[in-house]
Motif scaffolding. Structure first.
Motif, mmCIF file in Angstrom:
data_model
loop_
_atom_site.group_PDB
_atom_site.id
_atom_site.type_symbol
_atom_site.label_atom_id
_atom_site.label_comp_id
_atom_site.label_asym_id
_atom_site.label_seq_id
_atom_site.Cartn_x
_atom_site.Cartn_y
_atom_site.Cartn_z
ATOM 1 N N ASN A 199 0.787 -1.237 0.000
ATOM 2 C CA ASN A 199 0.000 0.000 0.000
ATOM 3 C C ASN A 199 0.816 1.282 0.000
ATOM 4 O O ASN A 199 0.273 2.340 -0.290
ATOM 5 C CB ASN A 199 -0.925 0.028 1.226
ATOM 6 C CG ASN A 199 -1.879 -1.145 1.227
ATOM 7 O OD1 ASN A 199 -2.857 -1.135 0.495
ATOM 8 N ND2 ASN A 199 -1.590 -2.159 2.025
ATOM 9 N N CYS A 200 2.057 1.215 0.363
ATOM 10 C CA CYS A 200 2.840 2.431 0.573
ATOM 11 C C CYS A 200 4.076 2.494 -0.316
ATOM 12 O O CYS A 200 4.562 3.567 -0.648
ATOM 13 C CB CYS A 200 3.287 2.539 2.044
ATOM 14 S SG CYS A 200 2.034 1.970 3.211
ATOM 15 N N CYS B 260 4.843 4.687 -3.618
ATOM 16 C CA CYS B 260 5.344 6.060 -3.485
ATOM 17 C C CYS B 260 6.596 6.116 -2.607
ATOM 18 O O CYS B 260 7.579 6.741 -2.959
ATOM 19 C CB CYS B 260 4.286 6.967 -2.869
ATOM 20 S SG CYS B 260 2.849 7.198 -3.945
ATOM 21 N N HIS B 261 6.515 5.499 -1.436
ATOM 22 C CA HIS B 261 7.602 5.657 -0.458
ATOM 23 C C HIS B 261 8.756 4.672 -0.672
ATOM 24 O O HIS B 261 9.799 4.819 -0.046
ATOM 25 C CB HIS B 261 7.054 5.480 0.966
ATOM 26 C CG HIS B 261 6.130 6.594 1.369
ATOM 27 N ND1 HIS B 261 6.569 7.867 1.647
ATOM 28 C CD2 HIS B 261 4.782 6.629 1.537
ATOM 29 C CE1 HIS B 261 5.528 8.633 1.959
ATOM 30 N NE2 HIS B 261 4.430 7.914 1.896
ATOM 31 N N LEU C 108 5.982 13.155 -6.602
ATOM 32 C CA LEU C 108 5.289 13.803 -5.484
ATOM 33 C C LEU C 108 6.266 14.365 -4.446
ATOM 34 O O LEU C 108 5.841 14.904 -3.433
ATOM 35 C CB LEU C 108 4.338 12.807 -4.806
ATOM 36 C CG LEU C 108 3.166 12.329 -5.656
ATOM 37 C CD1 LEU C 108 2.469 11.155 -4.999
ATOM 38 C CD2 LEU C 108 2.170 13.452 -5.907
ATOM 39 N N VAL D 269 8.311 12.862 -2.275
ATOM 40 C CA VAL D 269 8.279 12.270 -0.935
ATOM 41 C C VAL D 269 9.678 12.324 -0.313
ATOM 42 O O VAL D 269 10.687 12.309 -1.016
ATOM 43 C CB VAL D 269 7.740 10.812 -0.912
ATOM 44 C CG1 VAL D 269 6.314 10.746 -1.368
ATOM 45 C CG2 VAL D 269 8.601 9.880 -1.711
ATOM 46 N N LYS D 270 9.658 12.392 0.987
ATOM 47 C CA LYS D 270 10.929 12.497 1.712
ATOM 48 C C LYS D 270 11.571 11.120 1.861
ATOM 49 O O LYS D 270 10.902 10.098 1.716
ATOM 50 C CB LYS D 270 10.671 13.103 3.088
ATOM 51 C CG LYS D 270 10.170 14.538 2.984
ATOM 52 C CD LYS D 270 9.608 15.010 4.315
ATOM 53 C CE LYS D 270 8.728 16.225 4.127
ATOM 54 N NZ LYS D 270 7.669 16.287 5.126
ATOM 55 N N TYR E 238 12.664 8.469 4.127
ATOM 56 C CA TYR E 238 12.437 8.064 5.521
ATOM 57 C C TYR E 238 13.590 7.232 6.085
ATOM 58 O O TYR E 238 13.534 6.811 7.230
ATOM 59 C CB TYR E 238 11.106 7.329 5.662
ATOM 60 C CG TYR E 238 9.917 8.235 5.386
ATOM 61 C CD1 TYR E 238 9.939 9.563 5.789
ATOM 62 C CD2 TYR E 238 8.785 7.777 4.725
ATOM 63 C CE1 TYR E 238 8.869 10.404 5.523
ATOM 64 C CE2 TYR E 238 7.713 8.611 4.465
ATOM 65 C CZ TYR E 238 7.756 9.919 4.856
ATOM 66 O OH TYR E 238 6.705 10.757 4.608
ATOM 67 N N PHE F 206 8.753 14.388 12.464
ATOM 68 C CA PHE F 206 7.351 14.135 12.819
ATOM 69 C C PHE F 206 7.278 13.098 13.941
ATOM 70 O O PHE F 206 8.150 12.240 14.057
ATOM 71 C CB PHE F 206 6.517 13.700 11.604
ATOM 72 C CG PHE F 206 7.051 12.500 10.865
ATOM 73 C CD1 PHE F 206 6.698 11.205 11.244
ATOM 74 C CD2 PHE F 206 7.909 12.661 9.780
ATOM 75 C CE1 PHE F 206 7.178 10.097 10.557
ATOM 76 C CE2 PHE F 206 8.407 11.559 9.087
ATOM 77 C CZ PHE F 206 8.041 10.276 9.480
ATOM 78 N N ALA G 166 2.435 10.941 12.403
ATOM 79 C CA ALA G 166 2.499 9.945 11.326
ATOM 80 C C ALA G 166 1.180 9.169 11.245
ATOM 81 O O ALA G 166 0.640 8.955 10.157
ATOM 82 C CB ALA G 166 3.675 8.998 11.557
ATOM 83 N N ILE H 247 -1.427 9.034 8.041
ATOM 84 C CA ILE H 247 -1.878 7.789 7.412
ATOM 85 C C ILE H 247 -3.410 7.711 7.447
ATOM 86 O O ILE H 247 -4.052 7.385 6.457
ATOM 87 C CB ILE H 247 -1.236 6.561 8.084
ATOM 88 C CG1 ILE H 247 0.288 6.615 7.938
ATOM 89 C CG2 ILE H 247 -1.774 5.262 7.480
ATOM 90 C CD1 ILE H 247 1.042 5.666 8.862
ATOM 91 N N GLU I 73 -0.954 18.869 0.156
ATOM 92 C CA GLU I 73 0.068 19.891 -0.049
ATOM 93 C C GLU I 73 -0.511 20.929 -0.980
ATOM 94 O O GLU I 73 -0.970 20.606 -2.067
ATOM 95 C CB GLU I 73 1.339 19.261 -0.646
ATOM 96 C CG GLU I 73 2.358 18.944 0.428
ATOM 97 C CD GLU I 73 3.522 18.095 -0.066
ATOM 98 O OE1 GLU I 73 3.780 18.069 -1.276
ATOM 99 O OE2 GLU I 73 4.166 17.465 0.792
ATOM 100 N N VAL J 114 -2.025 14.649 -1.776
ATOM 101 C CA VAL J 114 -0.893 13.896 -2.320
ATOM 102 C C VAL J 114 -0.855 12.474 -1.776
ATOM 103 O O VAL J 114 -0.213 11.602 -2.347
ATOM 104 C CB VAL J 114 0.457 14.609 -2.064
ATOM 105 C CG1 VAL J 114 0.552 15.870 -2.920
ATOM 106 C CG2 VAL J 114 0.661 14.927 -0.591
ATOM 107 N N MET J 115 -1.529 12.253 -0.655
ATOM 108 C CA MET J 115 -1.617 10.891 -0.109
ATOM 109 C C MET J 115 -3.043 10.686 0.391
ATOM 110 O O MET J 115 -3.576 11.524 1.093
ATOM 111 C CB MET J 115 -0.609 10.722 1.027
ATOM 112 C CG MET J 115 -0.616 9.360 1.653
ATOM 113 S SD MET J 115 0.764 9.253 2.820
ATOM 114 C CE MET J 115 -0.040 8.483 4.188
ATOM 115 N N PHE K 265 -7.599 0.652 6.976
ATOM 116 C CA PHE K 265 -6.795 0.031 8.026
ATOM 117 C C PHE K 265 -7.354 0.284 9.408
ATOM 118 O O PHE K 265 -7.887 1.361 9.676
ATOM 119 C CB PHE K 265 -5.354 0.574 7.980
ATOM 120 C CG PHE K 265 -4.673 0.354 6.674
ATOM 121 C CD1 PHE K 265 -4.554 -0.918 6.136
ATOM 122 C CD2 PHE K 265 -4.144 1.414 5.968
ATOM 123 C CE1 PHE K 265 -3.925 -1.126 4.920
ATOM 124 C CE2 PHE K 265 -3.508 1.223 4.745
ATOM 125 C CZ PHE K 265 -3.408 -0.053 4.222
#
Ligand code: HEC
Length: 109
Positions: free
Chosen positions: A31-32, A35-36, A50, A52-53, A55, A64, A69, A73, A79, A84-85, A92
Motif C-alpha cells: 500500500n505504501c 510512493c515511499h 510527489l 516524498v521524503k 524516511y 514528525f 504519522a 496515514i 500539499e 498527495v496521499m 486500516f
C-alpha cells in the motif's frame, strides 16, 4: 519431559510474533511502497513526482512524531490544497496504522 513441553510452547508462540512483523511490512509493500519505496527512500516514479521524503534519513524521521504519522496515514496528506496521499482510515484498523508507523520507523538507517 519439562524440556519437551517448553519447546512445544515456544514453537506455538514464536510464529504469531513473526507473522505480526511480517504483516506490517506486507501492508507497507502493498500500500505504501509505490510512493515511499520498499526501503522508505521514496525513490520510485511516484515518489519522485510527489517529492516524498527519504524516511531512511534520521532528520526526516525526527521531523514528525508517531501521532503525526498516524494522523497522516489515517487522514491523508495535502500539499497546497492538493491531496498527495489518500486517507487510509477506512482501509486500516488503528492497530494496522500503528504497525505501519513502527515499520516506517524501522526503515531509518
Ligand atoms: C500516492 C503516493 C503515496 C502513497 C501510496 C502513500 N504515501 Fe505517504 N506520503 C505521500 C506524500 C507525497 C507525502 C508528503 C511528503 C512526505 O512527507 O514525504 C506523504 C507523507 C506521509 C507521512 C507523513 C510524514 C510527515 O512528514 O508527517 C507518513 C507517515 C506516510 N506518508 C506514510 C504512508 C503510509 C504508511 C502509506 C501506506 C499506507 C503511505 N504513506 C502511502 C505519498 C504517498
Amino acid at each position: 519431559m519439562k524440556r519437551i513441553l517448553c519447546l512445544a510452547v515456544s514453537s506455538l508462540i514464536a510464529p504469531a510474533a513473526i507473522s505480526f512483523a511480517g504483516d506490517a511490512s506486507a501492508l507497507w509493500n502493498q500500500n505504501c511502497a509505490s510512493c515511499h519505496g520498499k526501503d522508505g527512500s521514496g525513490s520510485t516514479m511516484m515518489g519522485k513526482k510527489l517529492n516524498v521524503k527519504d524516511y531512511r534519513d534520521a532528520k526526516v524521521q525526527a521531523a514528525f512524531t508517531d501521532s503525526e504519522a498516524e494522523k497522516a496515514i489515517a487522514d491523508g496528506v495535502k500539499e497546497n490544497g492538493k491531496q498527495v496521499m489518500k486517507p487510509s482510515k477506512e482501509k486500516f484498523s488503528e492497530a494496522d496504522i500503528k504497525a505501519l508507523v513502527a515499520h516506517l520507523r524501522s526503515l531509518k538507517k
